[in-house]
Design an enzyme around this catalytic site. Structure first.
Site, short mmCIF file in Angstrom:
data_model
loop_
_atom_site.label_atom_id
_atom_site.label_comp_id
_atom_site.label_asym_id
_atom_site.label_seq_id
_atom_site.Cartn_x
_atom_site.Cartn_y
_atom_site.Cartn_z
N HIS A 178 0.84 -1.21 0.00
CA HIS A 178 0.00 0.00 0.00
C HIS A 178 0.87 1.25 0.00
CE1 HIS A 178 -3.23 -2.55 2.19
NE2 HIS A 178 -3.67 -2.34 0.96
N LYS A 202 -19.32 -4.95 9.01
CA LYS A 202 -18.26 -5.97 9.03
C LYS A 202 -17.15 -5.54 9.97
CE LYS A 202 -18.49 -8.14 4.48
NZ LYS A 202 -17.82 -8.10 3.18
N ARG A 242 -1.31 -6.37 -8.31
CA ARG A 242 -0.23 -7.33 -8.04
C ARG A 242 -0.26 -8.51 -8.99
NH1 ARG A 242 -2.52 -8.05 -2.19
NH2 ARG A 242 -4.26 -8.01 -3.64
N SER A 272 -3.00 -7.58 2.94
CA SER A 272 -3.44 -7.40 4.33
C SER A 272 -3.89 -8.72 4.92
CB SER A 272 -4.59 -6.39 4.39
OG SER A 272 -4.15 -5.11 4.00
O1 PNS Z 1 -7.97 -3.14 0.34
P1 PNS Z 1 -9.09 -3.75 -0.45
O2 PNS Z 1 -9.97 -4.59 0.43
O3 PNS Z 1 -8.61 -4.49 -1.66
O4 PNS Z 1 -9.97 -2.51 -0.94
C1 PNS Z 1 -11.05 -2.72 -1.79
C2 PNS Z 1 -11.72 -1.40 -2.15
C3 PNS Z 1 -12.38 -0.79 -0.93
C4 PNS Z 1 -10.68 -0.44 -2.68
C5 PNS Z 1 -12.74 -1.73 -3.25
O5 PNS Z 1 -13.61 -2.69 -2.79
C6 PNS Z 1 -13.48 -0.52 -3.73
O6 PNS Z 1 -12.99 0.23 -4.52
N1 PNS Z 1 -14.71 -0.36 -3.21
C7 PNS Z 1 -15.54 0.76 -3.55
C8 PNS Z 1 -16.87 0.32 -4.13
C9 PNS Z 1 -16.95 0.53 -5.63
O7 PNS Z 1 -16.24 1.31 -6.22
N2 PNS Z 1 -17.83 -0.22 -6.25
C10 PNS Z 1 -18.01 -0.14 -7.69
C11 PNS Z 1 -19.15 0.70 -8.07
S1 PNS Z 1 -20.65 0.01 -7.68
#
Ligand code: PNS
Length: 168
Positions: free
Chosen positions: A20, A44, A97, A134
């Site tokens: 990150h 959650k 990644r 993570s």
């Molecule tokens: O660290 P992570 O868990 O990989 O993060 C995931 C995250 C929060 C970056 C991803 O789930 C995200 O971008 N969520 C936002 C929701 C979103 O954009 N949805 C698409 C449109 S409906």
């Protein structure tokens, strides 16, 4: 009006990893203003409380001495693209990644672009961080292993400290 000079770097950051921080550092070289956003679902329960994730991100980012403005915040309600629009960001930055990350991120990038016109920029992870996640850090930490190769110093110190036991 959204600007391509302002970007959001979203994630769960539970906990922040070296992967990150590498993406945040590199995005900081590309944009004038970054919003590093802890995106979470209030229903959650993660490993770390949101305020701890925010503090660890702030401490870890401070060590990077980024040239531009960096805002660290959290977001739990509504669409990520609405947050981006509210802060005037025209870009979402995601770290990639593996091909699996591309498969996971592509539909979100397309839908987010349809929703508000926001662009998603993928930064390819440094191969040194390609196995770092993570969830892997959470597993190693839960089993008492040394996570210091995978996380920034402040996160390593926190995960190894008595303070963590008090928080949980
Ligand atoms: O660290 P992570 O868990 O990989 O993060 C995931 C995250 C929060 C970056 C991803 O789930 C995200 O971008 N969520 C936002 C929701 C979103 O954009 N949805 C698409 C449109 S409906």
């Amino acid at each position: 009006m959204s600007s391509n000079r302002v970007a959001v770097v979203p994630g769960s950051f539970d906990p922040p990893t070296r992967g990150h921080l590498d993406v945040i550092r590199r995005a900081g070289g590309l944009y004038d203003e970054l919003h590093v956003l802890v995106v979470h679902n209030p229903d959650k329960h993660g490993m770390l409380p949101i305020e701890v994730r925010l503090r660890l991100l702030e401490e870890s980012i401070a060590e990077e001495r980024l040239p531009g403005r960096v805002v660290v915040g959290s977001w739990s309600s509504g669409l990520l693209v609405d947050y981006a629009r509210d802060v005037g960001a025209g870009v979402l930055v995601k770290g990639i990644r593996s091909p699996q990350d591309v498969s996971y991120e592509t539909p979100m990038a397309v839908v987010n672009n349809h929703l508000t016109g926001v662009e998603t920029v993928f930064l390819l992870a440094d191969p040194a961080n390609s196995v770092v996640s993570s969830s892997l850090v959470r597993q190693v930490a839960a089993l008492g292993g040394d996570v210091s190769p995978y996380v920034p110093g402040p996160v390593s110190a926190y995960l190894g400290s008595a303070e963590r036991t008090l928080d949980e």
